[in-house]
Design an enzyme around this catalytic site. Structure first.
Site, PDB file in Angstrom:
ATOM      1  N   GLU A 176       0.833  -1.213   0.000  1.00 15.71           N
ATOM      2  CA  GLU A 176       0.000   0.000   0.000  1.00 15.71           C
ATOM      3  C   GLU A 176       0.868   1.263   0.000  1.00 15.71           C
ATOM      4  OE1 GLU A 176      -0.812  -2.831   1.496  1.00 15.71           O
ATOM      5  OE2 GLU A 176      -2.572  -3.089   0.216  1.00 15.71           O
ATOM      6  N   GLU A 248       9.542 -15.608   0.476  1.00 14.35           N
ATOM      7  CA  GLU A 248      10.821 -14.876   0.450  1.00 14.35           C
ATOM      8  C   GLU A 248      10.789 -13.944   1.645  1.00 14.35           C
ATOM      9  OE1 GLU A 248      13.449 -15.112  -1.512  1.00 14.35           O
ATOM     10  OE2 GLU A 248      12.551 -16.720  -2.681  1.00 14.35           O
ATOM     11  N   LEU A 249      11.454 -14.335   2.749  1.00 12.57           N
ATOM     12  CA  LEU A 249      11.243 -13.607   4.002  1.00 12.57           C
ATOM     13  C   LEU A 249      12.486 -12.828   4.434  1.00 12.57           C
ATOM     14  CD1 LEU A 249       9.117 -16.377   5.728  1.00 12.57           C
ATOM     15  CD2 LEU A 249       8.361 -14.519   4.239  1.00 12.57           C
ATOM     16  N   CYS A 282      16.318  -7.262   2.007  1.00 15.70           N
ATOM     17  CA  CYS A 282      16.287  -8.517   2.784  1.00 15.70           C
ATOM     18  C   CYS A 282      17.672  -9.137   2.886  1.00 15.70           C
ATOM     19  CB  CYS A 282      15.274  -9.493   2.196  1.00 15.70           C
ATOM     20  SG  CYS A 282      15.528  -9.858   0.467  1.00 15.70           S
ATOM     21  N   GLU A 379      15.663  -8.772  12.448  1.00 21.32           N
ATOM     22  CA  GLU A 379      16.054  -8.127  11.190  1.00 21.32           C
ATOM     23  C   GLU A 379      16.035  -6.609  11.381  1.00 21.32           C
ATOM     24  OE1 GLU A 379      13.354  -8.664   7.841  1.00 21.32           O
ATOM     25  OE2 GLU A 379      15.087  -8.619   6.508  1.00 21.32           O
TER      26      GLU A 379
HETATM   27  P1  NAD Z   1       4.992  -5.847   7.971  1.00 21.00           P
HETATM   28  O1  NAD Z   1       5.570  -7.124   8.398  1.00 21.00           O
HETATM   29  O2  NAD Z   1       3.714  -5.385   8.582  1.00 21.00           O
HETATM   30  O3  NAD Z   1       4.736  -5.822   6.386  1.00 21.00           O
HETATM   31  C1  NAD Z   1       5.654  -6.313   5.461  1.00 21.00           C
HETATM   32  C2  NAD Z   1       4.912  -6.535   4.152  1.00 21.00           C
HETATM   33  O4  NAD Z   1       3.934  -7.525   4.344  1.00 21.00           O
HETATM   34  C3  NAD Z   1       4.131  -5.319   3.654  1.00 21.00           C
HETATM   35  O5  NAD Z   1       4.250  -5.254   2.254  1.00 21.00           O
HETATM   36  C4  NAD Z   1       2.677  -5.572   4.058  1.00 21.00           C
HETATM   37  O6  NAD Z   1       1.767  -5.012   3.146  1.00 21.00           O
HETATM   38  C5  NAD Z   1       2.618  -7.071   4.019  1.00 21.00           C
HETATM   39  N1  NAD Z   1       1.709  -7.633   4.987  1.00 21.00           N
HETATM   40  C6  NAD Z   1       1.632  -7.359   6.313  1.00 21.00           C
HETATM   41  N2  NAD Z   1       0.674  -8.100   6.899  1.00 21.00           N
HETATM   42  C7  NAD Z   1       0.137  -8.878   5.922  1.00 21.00           C
HETATM   43  C8  NAD Z   1      -0.882  -9.867   5.892  1.00 21.00           C
HETATM   44  N3  NAD Z   1      -1.542 -10.259   6.991  1.00 21.00           N
HETATM   45  N4  NAD Z   1      -1.174 -10.449   4.696  1.00 21.00           N
HETATM   46  C9  NAD Z   1      -0.507 -10.095   3.574  1.00 21.00           C
HETATM   47  N5  NAD Z   1       0.462  -9.176   3.554  1.00 21.00           N
HETATM   48  C10 NAD Z   1       0.795  -8.580   4.706  1.00 21.00           C
HETATM   49  O7  NAD Z   1       6.057  -4.774   8.237  1.00 21.00           O
HETATM   50  P2  NAD Z   1       6.424  -3.365   7.637  1.00 21.00           P
HETATM   51  O8  NAD Z   1       6.473  -2.401   8.776  1.00 21.00           O
HETATM   52  O9  NAD Z   1       5.651  -2.985   6.423  1.00 21.00           O
HETATM   53  O10 NAD Z   1       7.862  -3.749   7.197  1.00 21.00           O
HETATM   54  C11 NAD Z   1       8.838  -4.041   8.163  1.00 21.00           C
HETATM   55  C12 NAD Z   1       9.354  -5.420   8.101  1.00 21.00           C
HETATM   56  O11 NAD Z   1       8.976  -6.084   6.929  1.00 21.00           O
HETATM   57  C13 NAD Z   1      10.849  -5.364   8.080  1.00 21.00           C
HETATM   58  O12 NAD Z   1      11.341  -5.555   9.372  1.00 21.00           O
HETATM   59  C14 NAD Z   1      11.254  -6.465   7.194  1.00 21.00           C
HETATM   60  O13 NAD Z   1      11.571  -7.575   7.988  1.00 21.00           O
HETATM   61  C15 NAD Z   1      10.052  -6.860   6.426  1.00 21.00           C
HETATM   62  N6  NAD Z   1      10.141  -6.671   4.981  1.00 21.00           N
HETATM   63  C16 NAD Z   1      10.849  -7.601   4.289  1.00 21.00           C
HETATM   64  C17 NAD Z   1      10.953  -7.471   2.926  1.00 21.00           C
HETATM   65  C18 NAD Z   1      11.746  -8.456   2.125  1.00 21.00           C
HETATM   66  O14 NAD Z   1      12.158  -8.138   1.019  1.00 21.00           O
HETATM   67  N7  NAD Z   1      11.943  -9.680   2.599  1.00 21.00           N
HETATM   68  C19 NAD Z   1      10.337  -6.416   2.282  1.00 21.00           C
HETATM   69  C20 NAD Z   1       9.607  -5.478   3.033  1.00 21.00           C
HETATM   70  C21 NAD Z   1       9.512  -5.636   4.392  1.00 21.00           C
END
Ligand code: NAD
Length: 474
Positions: A176, A248-249, A282, A379
């Site tokens: 979003e 891919e986490l 990541c 992370e």
């Molecule tokens: P978050 O964990 O809330 O969200 C990460 C992503 O997951 C976002 O794109 C969000 O839209 C999606 N998401 C969240 N809850 C979801 C759900 N229930 N169903 C489907 N999608 C969902 O955290 P954030 O504050 O947006 O990002 C921070 C953390 O996210 C970071 O600490 C990092 O670990 C992780 N992250 C990892 C990657 C990666 O490339 N592996 C990319 C972005 C964020």
């Protein structure tokens, strides 16, 4: 002001719920656009559309599917500057990084198009006369795909290249925070000839959309890139419905700088790699372990180079690091630094927010970090670097493998025996030896342990979206 739309049934349309969400420019906190969340009806309509789109798309001969994907790569390249401007505005990264991301995304689409042409089953002679055994490679069906905000073009392209190459259709939920650049990617695919119904795009409340999609009987596969906690949530829910997942986490990649490395040049190179995309990567090199005999020299060079980074608006020439993508990351960085400092860490440089407008956090180097500090376990996903000295190769392997993540690791040494020892003993899906490699289309990349399962890219790129069928004919 942008009015972002959902793509359902081949039409760009407003979400039909009454929840409106704003998209913020992270460099100045201004509102750059908004969208209406998808309702439950929108989600169901997107799946129904993807079901029809699947029939249309999988009937396209694979040679032609390849041609369409390759055309979308050309379109993306031709639109590079326009999409880069959108990406930098909504995500914050410097324009040159945005352009590089779009080029890599085009490579993934092209690669997916090439691999689409190579899908092949086989014939086996049966055990009785006249029996013909056919091994068929079929698309898994409708895929629910979730992509994040740190690389909203290339990480989305990886998923779309794999699933569309395999003949699947999808309901995509990009992040979003960064809808504009993901929408531009989808538009390039549609313009290249992917049937509108085969790609559906939803924006809204992530948990609501993922729950409904995973539960929906027509959805056959889930692919997600994001944090490990959310990945585990989606994987366990998918398990209830026996749906396969690609995850891919997150990662927390160790960096080992041995006593025989080129300390100063390695330190300078690592500064460029670590602060790329403001550390929101990541596979970012995040936990630094430096041999005690070269520790002081490494810390001094790394800190000096980090202090010189030009942090600013990604649109300005000369900017090397932009803002963090959202306010949550800013708060998370401050909490991690404060926790480490309470446990005795020394701030060599940075340690706090820059200015009071925009989500800028200073490139930060911490020493004397207690191993129980939160940032040594969680992370970091931002521009904060803990550096710790070590004594022996065995000790540093134990330190490297002390977290549950297993995404990437980087080792710097010219000693072939030591290189082999590290390669054999580090638990990670990617290892850089005197290198911090990027993910290119030709390479399969995936995490071990809490970092996920499955790979994206490489000659394996389509495998996650193909199922095997055995037909015996008499
Ligand atoms: P978050 O964990 O809330 O969200 C990460 C992503 O997951 C976002 O794109 C969000 O839209 C999606 N998401 C969240 N809850 C979801 C759900 N229930 N169903 C489907 N999608 C969902 O955290 P954030 O504050 O947006 O990002 C921070 C953390 O996210 C970071 O600490 C990092 O670990 C992780 N992250 C990892 C990657 C990666 O490339 N592996 C990319 C972005 C964020």
């Amino acid at each position: 002001m942008n009015n972002y739309k959902l793509l359902i049934n081949g039409h760009w349309t407003d979400g039909s719920s009454d929840v409106r969400e704003q998209v913020i420019d992270p460099a100045n906190e201004s509102v750059i656009g908004e969208f209406l969340h998808a309702s439950a009806e929108d989600i169901d309509a997107a799946v129904a559309s993807a079901k029809e789109g699947l029939e249309e798309w999988k009937a396209v001969p694979q040679w032609k599917r390849g041609e369409i994907l390759k055309r979308s790569a050309d379109l993306l390249r031709a639109r590079k500057s326009d999409i880069a401007a959108i990406l930098t505005q909504e995500q914050g990264k410097p324009l040159a990084e945005s352009e590089g991301e779009i080029e890599r995304a085009a490579d993934f689409l092209e690669w997916g198009g090439e691999e689409a042409r190579r899908i092949a089953g086989r014939l086996i002679q049966g055990r009785t006369p006249g029996n013909r055994i056919e091994i068929r490679k079929m698309p898994v069906g409708v895929v629910a795909a979730f992509s994040p905000w740190n690389f909203p073009v290339v990480l989305t392209a990886k998923k779309l290249a794999g699933l569309l190459g395999a003949g699947c259709s999808c309901v995509l939920k990009p992040a979003e925070e960064t809808p504009g650049s993901s929408i531009a990617l989808v538009q390039a695919l549609v313009d290249a000839g992917v049937p509108g119904k085969a790609i559906n795009l939803l924006l809204g409340k992530p948990g609501d959309i993922s729950s409904r999609l995973i539960e929906h009987p027509a959805v056959r596969k889930i692919t997600f890139t994001g944090s490990s906690p959310v990945g585990k949530l989606l994987a366990s829910k998918s398990g209830e419905y026996m749906k396969p997942v690609t995850m891919e986490l997150g990662g927390h990649s160790p960096v080992i700088v041995a006593q025989d490395s080129d300390v100063e040049s390695v330190a300078r190179m690592l500064v460029a790699k670590k602060f790329f995309n403001a550390g929101q990567v990541c596979v970012s090199p995040t936990r630094y372990f430096v041999h005690e005999s070269v520790y002081e020299r490494f810390v001094a060079t790394f800190t000096a180079a980090a202090a010189e980074l030009n942090v600013g608006d990604g649109r300005q020439a000369g900017t090397q690091m932009g803002p963090l993508a959202n306010i949550r990351r800013l708060d998370a960085m401050q909490a991690l630094v404060d926790d480490a400092c309470h446990r005795g860490a020394k701030v060599e440089v940075g340690g706090k927010r820059l200015g009071d407008k925009g989500f800028f956090f200073a490139p930060t180097v911490l020493t004397n970090v207690h191993p129980d500090s939160e940032l040594m376990k969680t992370e970091i996903f931002g521009p904060v670097v803990p550096i710790t000295p070590y004594r022996t190769d065995e000790e540093v392997i134990a330190l490297s493998n002390s977290v549950d993540y297993g995404l990437a690791a980087y080792v710097f040494t010219h000693d072939p025996t030591r290189q082999q020892f590290f390669k054999d003993n580090i638990y990670a899906g990617t290892i850089g030896v005197n290198d911090v490699p990027a993910h290119f289309a030709e390479v399969p990349l995936g995490g071990w342990g809490d970092s996920g399962y499955g790979v994206e890219g490489g000659i394996e790129a389509l495998d996650a979206y193909i199922k095997t069928q055995y037909v015996s004919q008499c």
